[in-house]
Scaffold this motif. Structure first.
Motif, PDB file in Angstrom:
ATOM      1  N   ASP A  15       0.809  -1.326  -0.046  1.00 36.72           N
ATOM      2  CA  ASP A  15      -0.066   0.115  -0.009  1.00 36.72           C
ATOM      3  C   ASP A  15       0.888   1.085   0.021  1.00 36.72           C
ATOM      4  N   TYR A  16       0.263   2.517  -0.207  1.00 39.28           N
ATOM      5  CA  TYR A  16       1.008   3.731  -0.551  1.00 39.28           C
ATOM      6  C   TYR A  16       1.987   3.961   0.746  1.00 39.28           C
ATOM      7  N   ALA A  17       1.555   3.810   1.968  1.00 40.08           N
ATOM      8  CA  ALA A  17       2.371   4.063   2.986  1.00 40.08           C
ATOM      9  C   ALA A  17       3.551   2.811   3.426  1.00 40.08           C
ATOM     10  N   SER A  18       3.547   1.701   2.819  1.00 38.03           N
ATOM     11  CA  SER A  18       4.460   0.587   2.830  1.00 38.03           C
ATOM     12  C   SER A  18       5.572   0.546   1.901  1.00 38.03           C
ATOM     13  N   GLU A  19       6.412   0.074   2.208  1.00 36.71           N
ATOM     14  CA  GLU A  19       7.728  -0.016   1.488  1.00 36.71           C
ATOM     15  C   GLU A  19       8.401  -1.452   1.522  1.00 36.71           C
ATOM     16  N   GLY A  20       9.298  -1.650   0.522  1.00 34.90           N
ATOM     17  CA  GLY A  20       9.905  -3.043   0.390  1.00 34.90           C
ATOM     18  C   GLY A  20       9.884  -3.439  -0.827  1.00 34.90           C
ATOM     19  N   LEU A  21      10.154  -4.972  -0.873  1.00 38.64           N
ATOM     20  CA  LEU A  21      10.275  -5.705  -1.852  1.00 38.64           C
ATOM     21  C   LEU A  21       9.107  -5.765  -2.627  1.00 38.64           C
ATOM     22  N   LEU A  22       9.072  -5.429  -4.036  1.00 41.65           N
ATOM     23  CA  LEU A  22       8.000  -5.564  -4.741  1.00 41.65           C
ATOM     24  C   LEU A  22       8.533  -6.196  -6.462  1.00 41.65           C
TER      25      LEU A  22
END
Length: 295
Positions: free
Chosen positions: A106-113
């Motif tokens: 989601d918009y506020a999350s980060e990391g491996l995509l």
């Protein structure tokens, strides 16, 4: 060449993801040898049949590409956003073929995509039945008691959006007109009233409850606002936030650090191609053959 399901052929051609291809078929946007097809089980031979999507002839499978991105906060995991916010596609430089995010952060999350045009692999990875583990580090407001953490480990009931209520905030990519495409994106600051209205609409859709699959949970950093490592084998929308809300705690930060055999190893906002070995391992994790793909 053996016949294959239409949605698989369309996804392999890089037109869109397999899930979106199913929507195109159901909406009557796909024809085979001049006949409109709306049944999802329909098969065709991409080498012999003339397949058209929105009137345009399909030209076979694109070269498959597999990317690992470190998604920063403040980006939407979608190809385009109706609200004009930055998307993960804005971070891709030098990639000339279409790729699509696998699942979402989601918009506020980060990391491996992961991003790819391999519709078959993306479909397998997003199916809950694949059981490919995803590992997150999560910062929590306040310290949950052990009973609450144990509920998450065993699986607990969380609210989810009803599958039978339309989403008002998102338009189908396939329905965008040429005029839409020519209109420049304008990013506007959302007012408090807009935010409250959006939250109200979102809450009104949370009419179902489901039980989450068991999860591995361990504390990795103590403190007033501790960090936990979570390993999930499913990926429901806003699942981690809702699990902790169910035990009375707000999630302050979420970062995905592993996806199956892959680990996060690049700075925020950067991406890299997967190696042939990584692709083989990722496919093996979903039960697909280990045949090397061209990168």
């Amino acid at each position: 060449m053996p016949s294959e399901r239409l949605q698989k052929i369309i996804a392999a051609a890089g037109i869109t993801s397999r899930r979106s291809a199913e929507k195109l078929i159901s909406s009557g946007a796909v024809s085979v040898n001049g006949q409109i097809v709306t049944e999802l089980g329909t098969k065709a031979d991409p080498e012999r049949d003339h397949i058209r999507v929105n009137g345009k002839l399909l030209h076979g499978a694109e070269r498959q590409i597999y990317l690992l991105m470190n998604k920063p906060k403040g980006y939407v995991t979608t190809v385009r956003d109706p609200e004009g916010r930055p998307t993960v596609m804005d971070l891709l430089r030098g990639i000339r073929v279409r790729v699509y995010p696998v699942g979402r952060l989601d918009y506020a999350s980060e990391g491996l995509l992961l991003l790819t045009n391999d519709g078959e692999l993306a479909h397998k990875l997003m199916k809950a039945a694949s059981h490919v583990p995803k590992v997150y580090v999560v910062k929590i407001a306040g310290t949950p008691n052990e009973a609450g953490i144990e509920k998450i480990r065993r699986g607990l009931s969380i609210p989810v959006e009803s599958r039978f209520l339309p989403r008002r905030d998102v338009r189908n990519d396939a329905s965008r007109t040429d005029e839409d495409a020519r209109t420049p994106k304008i990013q506007t600051a959302r007012t408090d009233e807009d935010a409250r209205a959006s939250k109200t609409r979102r809450s009104s859709r949370l009419t179902e409850r489901v039980k989450t699959a068991p999860a591995k949970v361990r504390m990795v950093r103590e403190g007033d606002n501790p960090w936990y490592e979570l390993t999930l084998t499913e990926g429901r929308n806003r699942q981690i936030r809702r699990m902790f809300e169910e035990i009375g705690h707000h999630v302050e930060k979420i970062k995905r650090v592993r996806y199956g055999p892959l680990s996060l190893d690049i700075p925020p906002g950067e991406f890299r191609r997967l190696s042939t070995g990584e692709i083989e391992k990722l496919k093996a994790a979903t039960g697909l053959p280990k045949k090397p793909a061209r990168t």
